[in-house]
Enzyme design. Structure first.
Site, mmCIF file in Angstrom:
data_model
loop_
_atom_site.group_PDB
_atom_site.id
_atom_site.type_symbol
_atom_site.label_atom_id
_atom_site.label_comp_id
_atom_site.label_asym_id
_atom_site.label_seq_id
_atom_site.Cartn_x
_atom_site.Cartn_y
_atom_site.Cartn_z
ATOM 1 N N GLU B 201 80.691 31.645 40.896
ATOM 2 C CA GLU B 201 80.769 31.866 39.443
ATOM 3 C C GLU B 201 81.079 33.323 39.131
ATOM 4 O O GLU B 201 81.538 33.655 38.045
ATOM 5 C CB GLU B 201 79.435 31.523 38.771
ATOM 6 C CG GLU B 201 79.008 30.080 38.937
ATOM 7 C CD GLU B 201 78.491 29.781 40.327
ATOM 8 O OE1 GLU B 201 78.010 30.707 41.013
ATOM 9 O OE2 GLU B 201 78.579 28.624 40.740
ATOM 10 N N ASN B 289 84.862 26.184 45.823
ATOM 11 C CA ASN B 289 85.964 26.253 44.860
ATOM 12 C C ASN B 289 86.492 27.679 44.674
ATOM 13 O O ASN B 289 85.786 28.639 44.947
ATOM 14 C CB ASN B 289 85.541 25.665 43.510
ATOM 15 C CG ASN B 289 84.320 26.358 42.966
ATOM 16 O OD1 ASN B 289 83.252 26.258 43.556
ATOM 17 N ND2 ASN B 289 84.460 27.076 41.891
ATOM 18 N N ASP B 331 86.347 21.823 39.741
ATOM 19 C CA ASP B 331 85.123 22.322 40.368
ATOM 20 C C ASP B 331 84.615 21.379 41.460
ATOM 21 O O ASP B 331 83.425 21.169 41.601
ATOM 22 C CB ASP B 331 84.026 22.569 39.312
ATOM 23 C CG ASP B 331 82.834 23.323 39.891
ATOM 24 O OD1 ASP B 331 83.019 24.050 40.881
ATOM 25 O OD2 ASP B 331 81.724 23.175 39.357
ATOM 26 N N TRP B 510 70.129 12.709 44.710
ATOM 27 C CA TRP B 510 70.310 14.130 45.018
ATOM 28 C C TRP B 510 69.503 14.529 46.251
ATOM 29 O O TRP B 510 69.306 15.711 46.529
ATOM 30 C CB TRP B 510 69.887 14.973 43.810
ATOM 31 C CG TRP B 510 70.684 16.220 43.649
ATOM 32 C CD1 TRP B 510 70.377 17.448 44.162
ATOM 33 C CD2 TRP B 510 71.913 16.389 42.949
ATOM 34 N NE1 TRP B 510 71.346 18.362 43.830
ATOM 35 C CE2 TRP B 510 72.294 17.740 43.085
ATOM 36 C CE3 TRP B 510 72.752 15.522 42.239
ATOM 37 C CZ2 TRP B 510 73.469 18.251 42.514
ATOM 38 C CZ3 TRP B 510 73.906 16.042 41.677
ATOM 39 C CH2 TRP B 510 74.253 17.388 41.818
#
Lengths: 266, 617
Positions: B201, B289, B331, B510
């Site tokens: 990010e 990414n 992403d 998850w």
């Protein structure tokens, strides 16, 4: 105050970045600090801050974070600057409207006589190729640079700085002052900061008008938690009642202000 | 570590004394530990990352009797990823940043030692937390040479004495002030420890680094993009799949796919998991990414973001690399784990690498050379690409779902998978008994809405908002069925690229899975259930609700002849960030919140370690 404890209502509690000039800093030197001071005074409340770097998760770590020992109380209640349409918070009426501006070094090749952004299109290929242009990730300036064919040699910058002590405005100001960057498209308050914090006459700014597909002007509001309607109402009243004082603060910071239609307020 | 420099010197001395005998055999030690099913000594159980245990005491016929043997509170809120490490009699568990590590005595279920993170003098914890994008998670510990390794949120790598918890050495693997953080589970390989970096990010240029286990000195560091030397690419020798064959990558294979210097903020971070093949002496992983999120700003393939890698463990040189998602627009961060298995493909014995990418494709490659063998959708909801062209190795992107092609002013609707991926970081399990992979998955699609006004550190702009919602189709066929499930648990044949069975889950799965010789597969759910299913059919045979949602990995081991199953529960991470962080609305947490809003009706925060076994007779 429906959301907060009675104790919390005794102070004007602001969630703010401790090192993000020209917006805010711990010394109170930002324009958001000064407006917060103005409001606290009007409310006869002491001004308190909860400091946290404004990054991903700012709202969750500040405005929406509860006090560790009191599940009913939050760490702070107001964020001083968010775009009007920003949906993580409830925004007040806007208290200023600014626009992105082209900030450039007058000494750079071909830029001395820059009168409008359109002049860049007419710049000769050599000057164009030699320009050192900053390009921020996730910024309104990026599509504009691409559209005007100025992105080929652009120097990439992240929109968020990882360093909590050195924010975007500070970084770009230093890099421009050091000659690493000749040209950048920056949000109004940051553009004003660069021009006013570099030696006089070296840098200039040209506020930009929104164009097809590229929006440059934004109305800025304050933000409160969803459900904190009374505080929103209170802030709305203050924004209206203190509009002259607010404008004076913004002017002092040299921030380019625009009308609803994007035209510059002289 | 209040006086870091002083402690450092003492620690290094201790390390070199301890480390002298048998250091070069550290890999053999770990290898031996992983071969004894009483341990769980790497994140993936073994170097191959199979997460397969040969224990069969708990099996399909008796798992219904399984019960809680003991529990332990970590004392921390926020997301608990990763799983317990078990080495001999000791269980090691860890917490999110600011970390704690507990060494627990299995006999007494009490604390042998406790490590509490403290930053360096100049470490600002608020600053570190402010740059951790998706909660303050950590994916777990590594063991080797008498040390416990932890990649800390502030991007330091710390080695603790496994017997005492004292810091043996600590190195700075990255600079949090430029947005670097660590969340990965390290892996001890030979006399080194492999670790990565997070912070895409912030435009962090990702790398894989190997530190010497003895003293923490850097052995090698190879970036995901940039000049060939930085990346560890040999233009003539590093191979990649192209035009139906393996070919050398050629000169400047990375930099020529970026405009100007953009590769310097190139992303390709490495925040997941790593695997190792001792015979080939190669380490494997995926890179994330591209650093710049706006795809229009970075024309080109942006190599080698979104790629699978095979590197020499001693030098870090890349033997091969394969890019899954050139020029990412969604992403689909490529960091998910890789699993090394030997299976027959088209009748031939092959050394395989299997990877389930965020982009929804299950990839099977020859791990010796990077040859692409299989690339198929492991959730048929996937629509951003029609298929992977096996000749070029490139996904055939559906224009309709390309945010880049649609332009900045168009809503791109119904993109599957969502940015969360068809699977995120939660590792799969492989059972050699069934020959199948077990995939904890997301069944979520998204709209990319470019009209949302965003604000970052003082700059407003019109950005894209992700709205996420259930895929609403059958995961096995892709046919619309009006379903509302956000998760699926899928059995997959990696040799053919076929779904064998698939089971719906209300929320994204998850939690990392583990498969056993008892023909069971265990996993956890966001509501907090630990579940056991039949490895052959997917039939649910057991469930128990732990105190909080599970985003950690279920592991299994044995102690004094008894098989145990253990997991850290503690909701958070990207999936649970809304819950973990008290969000009510909006797009914070990179769009993950909307679809998960109802989770709060099922579970609350809090880290707990829960251990299961069969009852005493």
């Amino acid at each position: 105050m429906s959301v907060c404890s009675a104790q919390a209502a005794d102070a004007f509690r602001v969630c703010a970045d401790p090192s993000n000039l020209p917006f805010s800093d711990k010394q109170g030197d930002g324009f958001e600090n000064q407006i917060a001071g103005l409001f606290a005074k009007a409310l006869h409340q002491p001004l308190e801050y909860m400091w946290f770097p404004q990054r991903i998760g700012f709202i969750r770590n500040t405005l929406k974070a509860k006090q560790p020992d009191n599940d009913k109380a939050y760490l702070c209640d107001v964020v001083m600057g968010y775009p009007e349409e920003f949906d993580q918070v409830v925004t007040t009426k806007p208290y200023y409207r600014s626009t992105y501006a082209l900030v450039y070094a007058k000494r750079a090749p071909g830029l001395a006589k820059l009168k409008s952004a359109a002049d860049l299109d007419a710049l000769d290929a050599d000057s164009r190729a030699n320009l050192k242009i900053a390009m921020f990730d996730q910024s309104a300036g990026t599509p504009w640079l691409i559209k005007h064919g100025l992105a080929d040699n652009a120097i990439p910058y992240p929109s968020m700085s990882g360093d909590a002590e050195k924010n975007t405005a500070e970084i770009i100001k230093d890099d421009m002052a050091a000659g690493k960057v000749d040209l950048a498209v920056l949000w109004g308050p940051i553009a004003a900061y660069v021009v006013s914090h570099t030696p006089k006459g070296q840098f200039a700014m040209l506020p930009l008008r929104s164009e097809e597909g590229i929006r440059f002007d934004f109305a800025m509001s304050m933000g409160v938690r969803h459900g904190d309607d009374e505080r929103k109402k209170q802030l709305d009243q203050l924004i209206e009642g203190k509009s002259k004082e607010i404008k004076a603060i913004l002017k002092r910071f040299g921030i380019p202000l625009v009308n609803k239609d994007g035209s510059l307020i002289k | 570590m209040k006086k870091p420099v002083k402690s450092w010197l003492i620690a290094t001395t201790v390390a070199s004394v301890l480390a002298v005998p048998g250091l070069s055999h550290a890999n053999k030690e770990v290898e031996a530990l992983t071969k004894d099913p009483k341990n769980f000594a790497t994140w993936g159980l073994d170097y191959a990352g199979t997460r397969y245990s040969t224990l069969d005491q708990i099996n399909t016929s008796n798992v219904k009797n399984m019960q809680v043997a003991w529990t332990f509170s970590t004392g921390m809120l926020r997301g608990h990823e990763g799983g317990p490490l078990v080495v001999g009699d000791v269980v090691f568990i860890h917490t999110p940043y600011p970390h704690r590590v507990y060494a627990l005595d299995q006999g007494t279920q009490s604390v042998i030692w406790e490590y509490t993170y403290s930053g360096e003098k100049d470490t600002d914890q608020a600053q570190v937390i402010s740059v951790m994008c998706c909660d303050v998670v950590n994916r777990g510990l590594a063991y080797g040479d008498g040390k416990i390794l932890l990649a800390q949120g502030d991007a330091t790598l710390v080695a603790l004495d496994a017997k005492t918890g004292k810091v043996v050495w600590k190195v700075k693997n990255g600079e949090p002030k430029v947005g670097m953080t660590s969340t990965n589970a390290p892996l001890v390989v030979k006399d080194k420890v492999i670790t990565g970096i997070a912070g895409g990010e912030f435009g962090v240029r990702g790398f894989l680094a190997a530190y010497n286990l003895k003293d923490g000195s850097l052995a090698w560091k190879k970036y995901s993009m940039g000049p060939d030397a930085d990346v560890g690419l040999n233009p003539e020798k590093t191979m990649t799949w192209t035009d139906g064959k393996l070919a050398p990558v050629g000169k400047d294979s990375s930099t020529k796919t970026w405009k100007g210097d953009q590769w310097k903020l190139g992303g390709g971070t490495t925040w997941g998991w790593f695997a190792y093949d001792p015979q080939l002496n190669m380490v494997y992983y995926g890179s994330g990414n591209p650093g710049t999120w706006n795809p229009t700003q970075r024309p080109g393939d942006n190599k080698w973001s979104m790629s699978l890698w095979g590197r020499d463990a001693d030098t870090g040189e890349a033997k091969w690399v394969y890019q899954m998602t050139p020029h990412d627009e969604w992403d689909y961060d490529g960091i998910n784990e890789v699993v090394l298995v030997d299976q027959k493909v088209k009748g031939q014995d092959r050394k395989l690498l299997v990877h389930f990418d965020r982009n929804g494709f299950g990839y099977t490659l020859d791990r010796t050379n990077g040859e692409l063998l299989v690339a198929e959708k492991y959730d048929k909801a996937v629509n951003w690409a029609t298929h992977v062209d096996m000749k070029s190795g490139r996904p055939q992107v559906a224009d309709k779902y390309s945010t880049d092609k649609n332009g900045a002013d168009v809503n791109t609707k119904g993109v599957c998978p969502a940015a969360l991926g068809s699977k995120d970081q939660q590792p799969v399990a492989f059972s050699p008994k069934t020959g199948l992979f077990y995939i904890p998955g997301n069944h979520v699609c998204m709209d990319y809405e470019p009209f949302e006004v965003e604000y970052t550190a003082g700059q407003p702009y019109v950005g894209a908002t992700l709205s996420m919602y259930p895929a609403g189709v059958d995961a096995k066929t892709g046919e619309k069925n009006g379903s509302h499930n956000l998760g699926v648990f899928t059995a997959w044949d990696a040799t053919t690229g076929k779904i064998v069975w698939s089971k719906d889950e209300p929320f994204s799965v998850w939690a990392g899975a583990v498969a056993t010789a008892g023909d069971l597969v265990f996993y956890g759910t966001l509501e907090g259930y630990v579940k056991a299913v039949d490895a052959k059919t997917g039939e649910e045979l057991y469930k128990f609700k732990t105190p909080s949602g599970i985003i950690g990995n279920v592991n299994t081991w044995s102690y004094k002849g008894k098989q145990y199953v253990g997991v850290l529960s503690g909701l958070g991470g990207w999936a649970g960030i809304g819950m973990a962080a008290g969000l009510e609305g909006g797009s914070e947490g990179l769009g993950a919140v909307g679809a998960y809003r109802s989770l709060g009706n099922f579970t609350k925060l809090g880290g707990t370690f829960t251990v299961f076994s069969l009852p005493n007779k």
